[in-house]
Design a protein around this motif. Structure first.
Motif, PDB file in Angstrom:
ATOM      1  N   THR A   1      -6.154  34.252   8.414  1.00  0.00           N
ATOM      2  CA  THR A   1      -7.756  33.794   7.718  1.00  0.00           C
ATOM      3  C   THR A   1      -8.501  33.302   9.035  1.00  0.00           C
ATOM      4  O   THR A   1      -8.063  32.295   9.405  1.00  0.00           O
ATOM      5  CB  THR A   1      -7.528  33.278   6.767  1.00  0.00           C
ATOM      6  N   GLY A   2      -9.489  33.858   9.117  1.00  0.00           N
ATOM      7  CA  GLY A   2     -10.680  33.105  10.029  1.00  0.00           C
ATOM      8  C   GLY A   2     -10.611  33.594  11.534  1.00  0.00           C
ATOM      9  O   GLY A   2     -11.666  33.472  12.240  1.00  0.00           O
ATOM     10  N   LEU A   3      -9.411  34.205  11.743  1.00  0.00           N
ATOM     11  CA  LEU A   3      -9.530  34.997  13.139  1.00  0.00           C
ATOM     12  C   LEU A   3     -10.127  36.305  13.305  1.00  0.00           C
ATOM     13  O   LEU A   3      -9.879  37.130  12.249  1.00  0.00           O
ATOM     14  CB  LEU A   3      -8.071  35.146  13.707  1.00  0.00           C
ATOM     15  N   PRO A   4     -10.832  36.799  14.101  1.00  0.00           N
ATOM     16  CA  PRO A   4     -11.047  38.313  14.247  1.00  0.00           C
ATOM     17  C   PRO A   4     -10.262  39.243  14.208  1.00  0.00           C
ATOM     18  O   PRO A   4      -8.873  38.901  14.727  1.00  0.00           O
ATOM     19  CB  PRO A   4     -11.957  38.200  15.593  1.00  0.00           C
ATOM     20  N   VAL A   5     -10.200  40.308  13.629  1.00  0.00           N
ATOM     21  CA  VAL A   5      -9.457  41.426  13.312  1.00  0.00           C
ATOM     22  C   VAL A   5      -9.098  42.070  14.859  1.00  0.00           C
ATOM     23  O   VAL A   5      -8.031  42.623  15.044  1.00  0.00           O
ATOM     24  CB  VAL A   5      -9.908  42.582  12.579  1.00  0.00           C
TER      25      VAL A   5
ATOM     26  N   THR B   1     -19.384  37.359  17.792  1.00  0.00           N
ATOM     27  CA  THR B   1     -18.601  37.274  16.519  1.00  0.00           C
ATOM     28  C   THR B   1     -19.371  38.285  15.616  1.00  0.00           C
ATOM     29  O   THR B   1     -18.452  39.055  14.621  1.00  0.00           O
ATOM     30  CB  THR B   1     -19.067  36.115  15.722  1.00  0.00           C
ATOM     31  N   ASP B   2     -20.199  39.128  16.057  1.00  0.00           N
ATOM     32  CA  ASP B   2     -20.432  40.416  15.149  1.00  0.00           C
ATOM     33  C   ASP B   2     -20.218  41.537  15.801  1.00  0.00           C
ATOM     34  O   ASP B   2     -20.782  42.577  15.275  1.00  0.00           O
ATOM     35  CB  ASP B   2     -22.188  40.207  15.150  1.00  0.00           C
TER      36      ASP B   2
ATOM     37  N   ASP C   1     -14.283  33.867  20.837  1.00  0.00           N
ATOM     38  CA  ASP C   1     -15.662  34.161  21.254  1.00  0.00           C
ATOM     39  C   ASP C   1     -15.489  35.018  22.482  1.00  0.00           C
ATOM     40  O   ASP C   1     -16.757  34.943  23.138  1.00  0.00           O
ATOM     41  CB  ASP C   1     -16.398  32.988  21.093  1.00  0.00           C
ATOM     42  N   GLY C   2     -14.266  35.131  22.827  1.00  0.00           N
ATOM     43  CA  GLY C   2     -14.356  35.911  24.432  1.00  0.00           C
ATOM     44  C   GLY C   2     -13.027  35.817  24.869  1.00  0.00           C
ATOM     45  O   GLY C   2     -12.014  35.338  24.260  1.00  0.00           O
ATOM     46  N   VAL C   3     -12.640  36.356  25.971  1.00  0.00           N
ATOM     47  CA  VAL C   3     -11.620  36.370  26.957  1.00  0.00           C
ATOM     48  C   VAL C   3     -11.818  36.142  28.162  1.00  0.00           C
ATOM     49  O   VAL C   3     -12.610  36.231  29.011  1.00  0.00           O
ATOM     50  CB  VAL C   3     -10.752  37.753  26.657  1.00  0.00           C
ATOM     51  N   THR C   4     -10.500  35.439  28.995  1.00  0.00           N
ATOM     52  CA  THR C   4     -10.612  35.404  30.157  1.00  0.00           C
ATOM     53  C   THR C   4      -9.290  35.813  30.906  1.00  0.00           C
ATOM     54  O   THR C   4      -8.022  35.449  30.088  1.00  0.00           O
ATOM     55  CB  THR C   4     -10.816  33.618  30.665  1.00  0.00           C
ATOM     56  N   VAL C   5      -9.290  36.365  31.963  1.00  0.00           N
ATOM     57  CA  VAL C   5      -7.919  37.096  32.496  1.00  0.00           C
ATOM     58  C   VAL C   5      -7.567  36.710  34.041  1.00  0.00           C
ATOM     59  O   VAL C   5      -8.799  36.540  34.515  1.00  0.00           O
ATOM     60  CB  VAL C   5      -7.933  38.636  32.347  1.00  0.00           C
ATOM     61  N   THR C   6      -6.675  36.373  34.349  1.00  0.00           N
ATOM     62  CA  THR C   6      -6.485  36.339  35.872  1.00  0.00           C
ATOM     63  C   THR C   6      -5.156  36.974  35.998  1.00  0.00           C
ATOM     64  O   THR C   6      -4.276  37.311  35.392  1.00  0.00           O
ATOM     65  CB  THR C   6      -5.979  34.631  36.134  1.00  0.00           C
TER      66      THR C   6
END
Length: 432
Positions: free
Chosen positions: A162-166, A113-114, A90-95
């Motif tokens: 399966t189940g992970l976003p493309v 997710t959409d 549902d998102g990303v974090t970068v450092t």
């Protein structure tokens, strides 16, 4: 077969850099003492690392003597920059950080997710580029991406799960194209969390243990004799698919809902808390079903079950001794039920691997603390003849980003000390 002179030099240089990372600035004499190398060998490696721009004189020791032996050498933090990217469903974090691990910039953003694949990838890549600019990382050497799912041990690529976003799989390719001078490394998030807990957390000093990830989903990382074990297909530790009692069915090759995931993932923990009368903050407030929401419920239950004044002081227990006693009892029953579930996974790990130690990682493992870990350990002792210590992770969800940064640093330093034309060792815990 003895190492060639060039290989020996690389090994010595890496050892010296590791000591400087762990202990801070050292004199040549201290390096000699800590490495066991001869004085001429240490003098040579100091000269090589200085010429390569990897170390620099940062001062003098507080000893009375002066001259070359009193110089303090430290890591040249600006020799290269590193980045770590934690990719969630549902998102990303970068450092972005320097070679000493000092943070230069951080950014994060949710990705719905959409969201379509193209916009999701662009949003994640733009966030990385923004952090790189803010951190003024002109020489970004390595970016380590921590992602859920299977990492192919041969290619280092994120496999179709399966189940992970493309967009997860497309992201790495786009990052490599948009950051052409940067090495992009991909690793499973749970493996990175285990590395962080081993270096800086609950597994410090252990070379054999299993980290059981309890967050939005479930997973495990296996470290035996100091080596991360991935399995033949990169799937070692996919404990979410473990068949266990207490689920309405069995898992399948495409769905882990019938496995351990059904009992210990964040949504399952939230449902279990509700069944035991453990509610979210405030009347009528819907309970968040993600990792942070589940962790909040577990954390407050652990405080209540401990029967300390902390729960009353911070407002997690209502006033009135009788009502407080009832809340404490409900919290204890909830933790007992959760420990029953987690113990099934830990006992299975113990029966197959006998690691001697299991760390409950992720947001939920950290939130449960010693109260949850002790309950799980007691239950495992009844289920298995193999003595297994159960510890609470101390880094929680932050372990993924920390492990990614440590992996990027190791990769960069190993590459920078490898002579041109030589073939560097594959960095531990990494794919390419």
């Amino acid at each position: 077969m003895p190492a060639s002179p060039s290989t020996a030099r690389v090994i010595n240089d890496r050892l010296a850099l590791r000591l400087l990372q762990q202990r801070g600035p050292l004199t040549a004499g201290q390096l000699k003492q800590l490495t066991g190398l001869s004085r001429p060998t240490v003098a040579d490696l100091v000269e090589r690392l200085s010429a390569a721009g990897l170390i620099t004189v940062v001062g003098e020791s507080d000893q009375q003597r002066r001259g070359p032996n009193a110089r303090l050498y430290g890591i040249a933090a600006d020799r290269a920059q590193l980045a770590a990217l934690d990719v969630r469903t549902d998102g990303v974090t970068v450092t972005v950080a320097d070679l000493l691990g000092r943070e230069l910039a951080r950014a994060g953003a949710p990705i719905g997710t959409d969201t379509a694949t193209g916009p999701a990838v662009e949003q994640a890549v733009a966030l990385v580029e923004q952090a790189v600019r803010r951190g003024r990382a002109e020489r970004l050497h390595t970016l380590t991406v921590g992602a859920p799912g299977l990492i192919d041990p041969a290619t280092g690529e994120l496999r179709d799960s399966t189940g992970l976003p493309v967009w997860h799989r497309r992201l790495v390719t786009v990052l490599q194209r948009r950051l052409p001078g940067t090495r992009v490394v991909v690793e499973n998030e749970t493996n990175l969390a285990a590395l962080a807990e081993q270096r800086d957390g609950a597994a410090r000093g252990r070379d054999t243990f299993v980290l059981l990830w309890l967050g939005g989903g479930t997973g495990a990382a296996v470290i035996l004799d100091g080596t991360l074990r991935r399995g033949a297909s990169g799937g070692a530790g996919e404990i979410g698919f473990l068949p266990v009692p207490g689920t309405p069915g069995l898992p399948s090759a495409t769905d882990c809902e019938g496995g351990f995931h059904r009992l210990a993932s964040a949504p399952a923990v939230v449902d279990l808390a509700a069944a035991h009368g453990i509610a979210g903050h405030g009347p009528g407030v819907p309970q968040a079903r993600g990792a942070e929401g589940a962790a909040d419920l577990v954390r407050r239950a652990a405080r209540l079950a401990a029967g300390t004044a902390t729960a009353v002081a911070d407002g997690t227990a209502p006033g009135g001794l009788q009502e407080q006693a009832a809340d404490t009892e409900r919290a204890a029953r909830f933790l007992d039920a959760l420990a029953d579930r987690i113990a099934l996974g830990v006992a299975s790990v113990a029966a197959v691997l006998d690691p001697g130690c299991v760390v409950l990682g992720g947001e939920i493992g950290q939130a449960g603390g010693d109260a949850l870990a002790a309950r799980v350990e007691q239950r495992v002792a009844r289920l298995s003849p193999l003595r297994t210590e159960v510890r609470a992770g101390v880094l929680g969800g932050a372990a993924v980003l920390r492990g990614a940064l440590l992996t990027a640093r190791d990769s960069a330093q190993e590459d920078l000390v490898t002579p041109p034309g030589a073939v560097p060792d594959s960095p531990s815990g990494q794919g390419r």
